[in-house]
Design a protein around this motif. Structure first.
Motif, PDB file in Angstrom:
ATOM      1  N   MET A  23       0.834  -1.200   0.000  1.00 37.54           N
ATOM      2  CA  MET A  23       0.000   0.000   0.000  1.00 37.54           C
ATOM      3  C   MET A  23       0.868   1.249   0.000  1.00 37.54           C
ATOM      4  O   MET A  23       1.973   1.252   0.549  1.00 37.54           O
ATOM      5  N   LEU A  24       0.339   2.292  -0.620  1.00 41.38           N
ATOM      6  CA  LEU A  24       1.001   3.582  -0.674  1.00 41.38           C
ATOM      7  C   LEU A  24       0.045   4.629  -0.118  1.00 41.38           C
ATOM      8  O   LEU A  24      -1.175   4.432  -0.124  1.00 41.38           O
ATOM      9  N   CYS A  25       0.602   5.738   0.384  1.00 36.83           N
ATOM     10  CA  CYS A  25      -0.275   6.784   0.900  1.00 36.83           C
ATOM     11  C   CYS A  25       0.219   8.157   0.464  1.00 36.83           C
ATOM     12  O   CYS A  25       1.415   8.392   0.311  1.00 36.83           O
ATOM     13  N   ILE A  26      -0.750   9.039   0.238  1.00 37.58           N
ATOM     14  CA  ILE A  26      -0.471  10.434  -0.055  1.00 37.58           C
ATOM     15  C   ILE A  26      -1.402  11.276   0.813  1.00 37.58           C
ATOM     16  O   ILE A  26      -2.493  10.844   1.158  1.00 37.58           O
ATOM     17  N   SER A  27      -0.925  12.451   1.191  1.00 37.22           N
ATOM     18  CA  SER A  27      -1.750  13.371   1.955  1.00 37.22           C
ATOM     19  C   SER A  27      -2.085  14.558   1.068  1.00 37.22           C
ATOM     20  O   SER A  27      -1.197  15.168   0.473  1.00 37.22           O
ATOM     21  N   ILE A  28      -3.381  14.849   0.964  1.00 37.21           N
ATOM     22  CA  ILE A  28      -3.845  15.928   0.089  1.00 37.21           C
ATOM     23  C   ILE A  28      -4.433  17.051   0.947  1.00 37.21           C
ATOM     24  O   ILE A  28      -5.353  16.819   1.736  1.00 37.21           O
ATOM     25  N   GLY A  29      -3.902  18.231   0.787  1.00 37.00           N
ATOM     26  CA  GLY A  29      -4.366  19.383   1.535  1.00 37.00           C
ATOM     27  C   GLY A  29      -5.517  20.086   0.829  1.00 37.00           C
ATOM     28  O   GLY A  29      -5.936  19.689  -0.259  1.00 37.00           O
ATOM     29  N   PRO A  30      -6.029  21.150   1.431  1.00 35.02           N
ATOM     30  CA  PRO A  30      -7.135  21.899   0.819  1.00 35.02           C
ATOM     31  C   PRO A  30      -6.668  22.726  -0.372  1.00 35.02           C
ATOM     32  O   PRO A  30      -5.465  22.930  -0.575  1.00 35.02           O
ATOM     33  N   GLY A  31      -7.619  23.211  -1.158  1.00 34.03           N
ATOM     34  CA  GLY A  31      -7.297  24.077  -2.280  1.00 34.03           C
ATOM     35  C   GLY A  31      -6.622  25.357  -1.803  1.00 34.03           C
ATOM     36  O   GLY A  31      -6.860  25.818  -0.687  1.00 34.03           O
ATOM     37  N   VAL A  32      -5.791  25.929  -2.647  1.00 30.26           N
ATOM     38  CA  VAL A  32      -5.055  27.153  -2.285  1.00 30.26           C
ATOM     39  C   VAL A  32      -5.282  28.229  -3.345  1.00 30.26           C
ATOM     40  O   VAL A  32      -5.787  27.953  -4.431  1.00 30.26           O
ATOM     41  N   GLY A  33      -4.864  29.435  -3.016  1.00 28.66           N
ATOM     42  CA  GLY A  33      -4.979  30.545  -3.966  1.00 28.66           C
ATOM     43  C   GLY A  33      -6.429  30.843  -4.292  1.00 28.66           C
ATOM     44  O   GLY A  33      -7.280  30.912  -3.400  1.00 28.66           O
ATOM     45  N   GLU A  34      -6.702  30.959  -5.591  1.00 30.49           N
ATOM     46  CA  GLU A  34      -8.079  31.262  -6.005  1.00 30.49           C
ATOM     47  C   GLU A  34      -9.035  30.098  -5.756  1.00 30.49           C
ATOM     48  O   GLU A  34     -10.250  30.248  -5.839  1.00 30.49           O
ATOM     49  N   ARG A  35      -8.471  28.919  -5.424  1.00 32.89           N
ATOM     50  CA  ARG A  35      -9.319  27.754  -5.146  1.00 32.89           C
ATOM     51  C   ARG A  35      -9.396  27.452  -3.652  1.00 32.89           C
ATOM     52  O   ARG A  35      -9.769  26.351  -3.249  1.00 32.89           O
ATOM     53  N   GLU A  36      -9.030  28.435  -2.843  1.00 34.74           N
ATOM     54  CA  GLU A  36      -9.095  28.257  -1.392  1.00 34.74           C
ATOM     55  C   GLU A  36     -10.529  27.949  -0.959  1.00 34.74           C
ATOM     56  O   GLU A  36     -11.492  28.529  -1.458  1.00 34.74           O
ATOM     57  N   GLY A  37     -10.648  26.996  -0.039  1.00 29.77           N
ATOM     58  CA  GLY A  37     -11.964  26.604   0.442  1.00 29.77           C
ATOM     59  C   GLY A  37     -12.614  25.499  -0.379  1.00 29.77           C
ATOM     60  O   GLY A  37     -13.725  25.070  -0.079  1.00 29.77           O
ATOM     61  N   THR A  38     -11.907  25.030  -1.417  1.00 32.21           N
ATOM     62  CA  THR A  38     -12.436  23.956  -2.255  1.00 32.21           C
ATOM     63  C   THR A  38     -11.641  22.669  -2.039  1.00 32.21           C
ATOM     64  O   THR A  38     -10.573  22.678  -1.426  1.00 32.21           O
ATOM     65  N   VAL A  39     -12.163  21.593  -2.563  1.00 34.57           N
ATOM     66  CA  VAL A  39     -11.475  20.295  -2.524  1.00 34.57           C
ATOM     67  C   VAL A  39     -10.655  20.153  -3.797  1.00 34.57           C
ATOM     68  O   VAL A  39     -11.136  20.471  -4.892  1.00 34.57           O
ATOM     69  N   LYS A  40      -9.429  19.674  -3.683  1.00 31.48           N
ATOM     70  CA  LYS A  40      -8.607  19.490  -4.877  1.00 31.48           C
ATOM     71  C   LYS A  40      -9.207  18.412  -5.777  1.00 31.48           C
ATOM     72  O   LYS A  40      -9.812  17.442  -5.309  1.00 31.48           O
ATOM     73  N   ASP A  41      -9.002  18.583  -7.085  1.00 32.54           N
ATOM     74  CA  ASP A  41      -9.571  17.660  -8.060  1.00 32.54           C
ATOM     75  C   ASP A  41      -9.139  16.219  -7.805  1.00 32.54           C
ATOM     76  O   ASP A  41      -9.936  15.288  -7.953  1.00 32.54           O
ATOM     77  N   THR A  42      -7.888  16.030  -7.416  1.00 28.24           N
ATOM     78  CA  THR A  42      -7.387  14.674  -7.177  1.00 28.24           C
ATOM     79  C   THR A  42      -8.187  13.983  -6.085  1.00 28.24           C
ATOM     80  O   THR A  42      -8.579  12.821  -6.230  1.00 28.24           O
ATOM     81  N   LEU A  43      -8.438  14.683  -4.994  1.00 27.79           N
ATOM     82  CA  LEU A  43      -9.210  14.104  -3.895  1.00 27.79           C
ATOM     83  C   LEU A  43     -10.633  13.792  -4.347  1.00 27.79           C
ATOM     84  O   LEU A  43     -11.154  12.700  -4.069  1.00 27.79           O
ATOM     85  N   ALA A  44     -11.256  14.729  -5.041  1.00 31.26           N
ATOM     86  CA  ALA A  44     -12.627  14.512  -5.522  1.00 31.26           C
ATOM     87  C   ALA A  44     -12.690  13.304  -6.453  1.00 31.26           C
ATOM     88  O   ALA A  44     -13.606  12.465  -6.354  1.00 31.26           O
ATOM     89  N   ASN A  45     -11.707  13.193  -7.349  1.00 26.57           N
ATOM     90  CA  ASN A  45     -11.690  12.089  -8.305  1.00 26.57           C
ATOM     91  C   ASN A  45     -11.500  10.745  -7.614  1.00 26.57           C
ATOM     92  O   ASN A  45     -12.157   9.753  -7.951  1.00 26.57           O
ATOM     93  N   ILE A  46     -10.582  10.691  -6.645  1.00 22.50           N
ATOM     94  CA  ILE A  46     -10.323   9.435  -5.952  1.00 22.50           C
ATOM     95  C   ILE A  46     -11.534   9.031  -5.116  1.00 22.50           C
ATOM     96  O   ILE A  46     -11.890   7.856  -5.038  1.00 22.50           O
ATOM     97  N   ARG A  47     -12.183  10.005  -4.503  1.00 23.13           N
ATOM     98  CA  ARG A  47     -13.414   9.715  -3.757  1.00 23.13           C
ATOM     99  C   ARG A  47     -14.471   9.088  -4.668  1.00 23.13           C
ATOM    100  O   ARG A  47     -15.138   8.126  -4.318  1.00 23.13           O
ATOM    101  N   ASP A  48     -14.607   9.657  -5.865  1.00 23.25           N
ATOM    102  CA  ASP A  48     -15.657   9.215  -6.788  1.00 23.25           C
ATOM    103  C   ASP A  48     -15.323   7.890  -7.471  1.00 23.25           C
ATOM    104  O   ASP A  48     -16.166   7.002  -7.570  1.00 23.25           O
ATOM    105  N   GLN A  49     -14.075   7.770  -7.945  1.00 22.37           N
ATOM    106  CA  GLN A  49     -13.709   6.639  -8.801  1.00 22.37           C
ATOM    107  C   GLN A  49     -13.002   5.498  -8.073  1.00 22.37           C
ATOM    108  O   GLN A  49     -12.890   4.401  -8.603  1.00 22.37           O
ATOM    109  N   LYS A  50     -12.466   5.789  -6.877  1.00 24.23           N
ATOM    110  CA  LYS A  50     -11.810   4.754  -6.055  1.00 24.23           C
ATOM    111  C   LYS A  50     -10.552   4.166  -6.694  1.00 24.23           C
ATOM    112  O   LYS A  50     -10.136   3.060  -6.356  1.00 24.23           O
ATOM    113  N   GLU A  51      -9.947   4.925  -7.600  1.00 19.26           N
ATOM    114  CA  GLU A  51      -8.742   4.449  -8.295  1.00 19.26           C
ATOM    115  C   GLU A  51      -7.817   5.630  -8.592  1.00 19.26           C
ATOM    116  O   GLU A  51      -8.277   6.760  -8.742  1.00 19.26           O
ATOM    117  N   PHE A  52      -6.515   5.338  -8.731  1.00 24.20           N
ATOM    118  CA  PHE A  52      -5.549   6.353  -9.139  1.00 24.20           C
ATOM    119  C   PHE A  52      -4.249   5.670  -9.516  1.00 24.20           C
ATOM    120  O   PHE A  52      -4.065   4.473  -9.269  1.00 24.20           O
TER     121      PHE A  52
END
Length: 198
Positions: free
Chosen positions: A55-84
């Motif tokens: 198993m491998l692990c990565i830590s994904i932080g919140p969106g930054v800059g103009e995307r502050e307060g949002t979820v990063k696309d990578t996190l959203a995609n992994i949540r939805d598709q369960k693959e990466f």
């Protein structure tokens, strides 16, 4: 000197941590949205989580800059598709990796933006980076919310390595790979290897 994390701003503590836990390997994560848009983004909070099962692990932080307060696309995609896929970054791909790290809109394909070649994976849907010498197909095992960040744990289901980077007995030619590492706001090129004297 000493610092109490409770008395520092998040950015101040982050600077101390990212300048102390070094060099950090970089997971160049490819994922895909439920709409079929490919995403590619680097993360330096990355390591092996388990040997058996692998198993491998990565830590994904919140969106930054103009995307502050949002979820990063990578996190959203992994949540939805369960693959990466985790692609390893040698130094010669550093500029392309940096391009994929830009705050691009969700509908933009980072493979195209960084002029990289997507190739089919065999056991997961997200594409692999053809130019990367090592690619690891992963299925989501667990997402753990840790404060402001999300720890993604993925089960390795298929490991790819270009034959030029493989040494017999299941070893990687690190001198040829020259993996890029993260040093606070800078990068390191890992190519000087030595054995400690006994």
């Amino acid at each position: 000197m000493k610092f109490d994390p409770q008395q520092l701003a998040v950015k101040e503590m982050y600077k101390l941590l990212s300048g102390s836990v070094v060099p950090r390997p970089i997971a160049w994560v490819s994922s895909i949205s439920k709409e079929g848009v490919q995403n590619l983004s680097p993360f330096s909070f990355f390591t092996v989580a388990s040997r058996e099962p692998a198993m491998l692990c990565i830590s994904i932080g919140p969106g930054v800059g103009e995307r502050e307060g949002t979820v990063k696309d990578t996190l959203a995609n992994i949540r939805d598709q369960k693959e990466f896929v985790i692609n390893i970054v040698p130094t010669f791909l550093g500029n392309a990796m940096q391009k994929s790290a830009e705050n691009l809109p969700s509908h933009i394909d980072e493979f195209e933006a960084a002029n990289l070649t997507p190739i089919d994976s065999e056991k997961v849907t997200p594409k692999r980076v053809k130019e990367s010498p090592i690619q690891m197909e992963c299925q989501l095992h667990q997402i753990i919310e840790l404060g402001t960040d999300h720890l993604i744990i993925g089960k390795l289901v298929l490991y790819h390595i270009h034959e030029d980077y493989y040494i017999e007995n299941h070893k990687v030619n690190l001198e040829k790979l020259r993996p890029l590492g993260r040093l606070a706001g800078n990068y390191s090129e890992n190519h000087d290897f030595f054995t400690l004297p006994k």
